[in-house]
Design a protein around this motif. Structure first.
Motif, PDB file in Angstrom:
ATOM      1  N   VAL A 115      17.463 -13.854  22.043  1.00 11.33           N
ATOM      2  CA  VAL A 115      16.782 -14.733  23.001  1.00 11.33           C
ATOM      3  C   VAL A 115      16.651 -16.160  22.463  1.00 11.33           C
ATOM      4  O   VAL A 115      16.818 -17.130  23.217  1.00 11.33           O
ATOM      5  CB  VAL A 115      15.394 -14.156  23.377  1.00 11.33           C
ATOM      6  N   PRO A 116      16.360 -16.367  21.158  1.00 10.49           N
ATOM      7  CA  PRO A 116      16.289 -17.740  20.652  1.00 10.49           C
ATOM      8  C   PRO A 116      17.563 -18.540  20.880  1.00 10.49           C
ATOM      9  O   PRO A 116      17.508 -19.705  21.288  1.00 10.49           O
ATOM     10  CB  PRO A 116      16.002 -17.542  19.155  1.00 10.49           C
ATOM     11  N   VAL A 117      18.712 -17.939  20.627  1.00 13.05           N
ATOM     12  CA  VAL A 117      19.979 -18.649  20.823  1.00 13.05           C
ATOM     13  C   VAL A 117      20.201 -18.952  22.295  1.00 13.05           C
ATOM     14  O   VAL A 117      20.611 -20.066  22.676  1.00 13.05           O
ATOM     15  CB  VAL A 117      21.151 -17.817  20.262  1.00 13.05           C
ATOM     16  N   TRP A 167       7.020 -14.043  26.941  1.00 12.49           N
ATOM     17  CA  TRP A 167       7.747 -15.070  26.202  1.00 12.49           C
ATOM     18  C   TRP A 167       7.403 -16.452  26.739  1.00 12.49           C
ATOM     19  O   TRP A 167       7.251 -17.411  25.964  1.00 12.49           O
ATOM     20  CB  TRP A 167       9.240 -14.805  26.320  1.00 12.49           C
ATOM     21  N   LEU A 168       7.271 -16.591  28.067  1.00 14.74           N
ATOM     22  CA  LEU A 168       6.974 -17.887  28.666  1.00 14.74           C
ATOM     23  C   LEU A 168       5.610 -18.419  28.256  1.00 14.74           C
ATOM     24  O   LEU A 168       5.395 -19.636  28.211  1.00 14.74           O
ATOM     25  CB  LEU A 168       7.046 -17.789  30.201  1.00 14.74           C
ATOM     26  N   GLY A 207       8.620 -19.613  21.985  1.00 13.29           N
ATOM     27  CA  GLY A 207       8.489 -19.726  23.426  1.00 13.29           C
ATOM     28  C   GLY A 207       7.934 -21.092  23.822  1.00 13.29           C
ATOM     29  O   GLY A 207       8.033 -22.072  23.073  1.00 13.29           O
ATOM     30  N   ILE A 208       7.331 -21.157  24.989  1.00 11.51           N
ATOM     31  CA  ILE A 208       6.845 -22.427  25.528  1.00 11.51           C
ATOM     32  C   ILE A 208       5.419 -22.682  25.047  1.00 11.51           C
ATOM     33  O   ILE A 208       4.498 -21.939  25.389  1.00 11.51           O
ATOM     34  CB  ILE A 208       6.883 -22.426  27.069  1.00 11.51           C
ATOM     35  N   VAL A 209       5.242 -23.716  24.244  1.00 12.62           N
ATOM     36  CA  VAL A 209       3.921 -24.113  23.747  1.00 12.62           C
ATOM     37  C   VAL A 209       3.706 -25.559  24.170  1.00 12.62           C
ATOM     38  O   VAL A 209       4.220 -26.495  23.546  1.00 12.62           O
ATOM     39  CB  VAL A 209       3.822 -23.968  22.216  1.00 12.62           C
ATOM     40  N   PRO A 224      -1.954 -15.211  24.232  1.00 11.98           N
ATOM     41  CA  PRO A 224      -0.744 -16.039  24.195  1.00 11.98           C
ATOM     42  C   PRO A 224      -1.051 -17.407  23.592  1.00 11.98           C
ATOM     43  O   PRO A 224      -2.074 -18.023  23.882  1.00 11.98           O
ATOM     44  CB  PRO A 224      -0.355 -16.160  25.670  1.00 11.98           C
ATOM     45  N   LEU A 225      -0.151 -17.886  22.768  1.00 12.37           N
ATOM     46  CA  LEU A 225      -0.349 -19.155  22.067  1.00 12.37           C
ATOM     47  C   LEU A 225      -0.412 -20.326  23.036  1.00 12.37           C
ATOM     48  O   LEU A 225      -1.253 -21.223  22.896  1.00 12.37           O
ATOM     49  CB  LEU A 225       0.793 -19.354  21.062  1.00 12.37           C
ATOM     50  N   GLY A 226       0.468 -20.320  24.035  1.00  9.83           N
ATOM     51  CA  GLY A 226       0.493 -21.430  24.980  1.00  9.83           C
ATOM     52  C   GLY A 226      -0.768 -21.522  25.826  1.00  9.83           C
ATOM     53  O   GLY A 226      -1.238 -22.616  26.143  1.00  9.83           O
ATOM     54  N   VAL A 227      -1.345 -20.377  26.170  1.00 11.96           N
ATOM     55  CA  VAL A 227      -2.547 -20.364  27.010  1.00 11.96           C
ATOM     56  C   VAL A 227      -3.730 -20.959  26.261  1.00 11.96           C
ATOM     57  O   VAL A 227      -4.446 -21.832  26.778  1.00 11.96           O
ATOM     58  CB  VAL A 227      -2.866 -18.927  27.472  1.00 11.96           C
TER      59      VAL A 227
END
Length: 320
Positions: free
Chosen positions: A105-107, A169-170, A243-245, A296-299
């Motif tokens: 997934v990273p690539v 992931w998002l 992911g999205i941060v 989640p980190l982004g939240v």
């Protein structure tokens, strides 16, 4: 920074005694194998990865805000996060699991960010004209909206189990970071940070406007292309691991300016340190607030970024 990273290593979802933690950190023979695995194979690489990702996003935010002369610019403004999200979600929902594991997934997300960047540049470049910052921003917004729609469409029609995995992931998480990610992040960060510090006087001149920067000998279009390319690398690597941060590249450059002014020789290192420090602390809170569950980190980052953002807006309104 040292204390925050140490706290990130010592605390987490697993309950460990102080004796076990000290034995593991000192590499004592009395250290339990399971505890050593938790500390050295999970927590240490995760803390290092989060610190590097925070530094990379903050650095990319400073570069974008300076070259575009827009306080609302951030690393994701050129559609990078949306392109990475769409590619990752499409892979998780539509590709066979074996293919996704083989490619990674990273690539896939990094390639999606690159495609979004290329589309934004194609919409922004006009033959015989220099890059207009406003056109770049508008093109980035258009590309972001397009890829966000694609992502939402895939999530709506996809398998519920795969869609749930994609949503996780998002929202951003560094849970999957391991030692293999660290050399790549260090190389990417060093590849952009060293030239950025070298071009600090040129970035100072960019704040005066294109015409004055040109009069001072700055090759404006060349510098912008270099910054955009560097931002793609920094953001693509960060997104591929965690992911999205959001908000790191938007808020922390402003906080650094409030502390140290706009001179880039001071602003660049200060912003990267603030980015690393902030994300390490937020990641620690994600692991401990609702342990053993993980937020989640982004939240959580968006929640903590709201008060500083409001403060910056109020200061800007008073200045006007």
């Amino acid at each position: 920074m040292f204390l925050s990273m140490l706290a990130g290593i010592l605390w987490g979802t697993a309950e460990l005694s102080w004796a076990e933690r000290l034995h593991v950190l000192t590499r004592s023979d009395d250290a339990p194998r399971g505890v050593s695995l938790i500390i050295w194979q999970w927590r240490v690489p995760r803390v290092l990865a989060v610190a590097l990702i925070g530094a990379m996003l903050a650095l990319a935010g400073v570069l974008m805000q300076s070259t575009l002369r827009n306080p609302m610019a951030d690393p994701y403004i050129m559609g990078l996060s949306s392109g990475a999200s769409a590619a990752a979600v499409a892979a998780l929902i539509w590709l066979p699991e074996g293919v996704v594991q083989m490619i990674g997934v990273p690539v896939i997300s990094f390639l999606g960010a690159g495609v979004a960047f290329a589309m934004t540049l194609l919409l922004s470049v006009r033959r015989g004209h220099s890059l207009d910052p406003n056109i770049v921003i508008l093109a980035g917004v258009a590309i972001s909206l397009m890829f966000q729609s694609v992502t939402s469409f895939f999530l709506y029609i996809g398998d519920p189990h795969a869609s749930r995995s994609a949503l996780g992931w998002l929202m951003g998480s560094a849970a999957g970071a391991d030692w293999a990610d660290i050399p790549v992040l260090v190389a990417g960060f060093g590849l952009i940070a060293v030239p950025a510090f070298r071009y600090a006087p040129s970035l100072d001149a960019m704040l005066l406007g294109d015409q004055r920067a040109l009069a001072l000998g700055v090759r404006v279009d060349r510098l912008r292309v270099l910054v955009f390319t560097g931002t793609v690398l920094l953001t693509g690597l960060a997104v591929s691991v965690a992911g999205i941060v959001g908000f790191v590249g938007l808020i922390l450059p402003h906080l650094a300016r409030l502390l140290a002014g706009a001179r880039h020789r001071v602003l660049l290192p200060l912003a990267t340190v603030l980015g690393a420090l902030t994300l390490v602390i937020v990641d620690l809170l994600c692991r401990t607030l609702l342990a053993p569950e993980e937020l989640p980190l982004g939240v959580l980052m968006a929640l903590f970024a709201a008060p500083p953002f409001i403060l910056i807006l109020r200061r800007a309104r008073r200045a006007v």
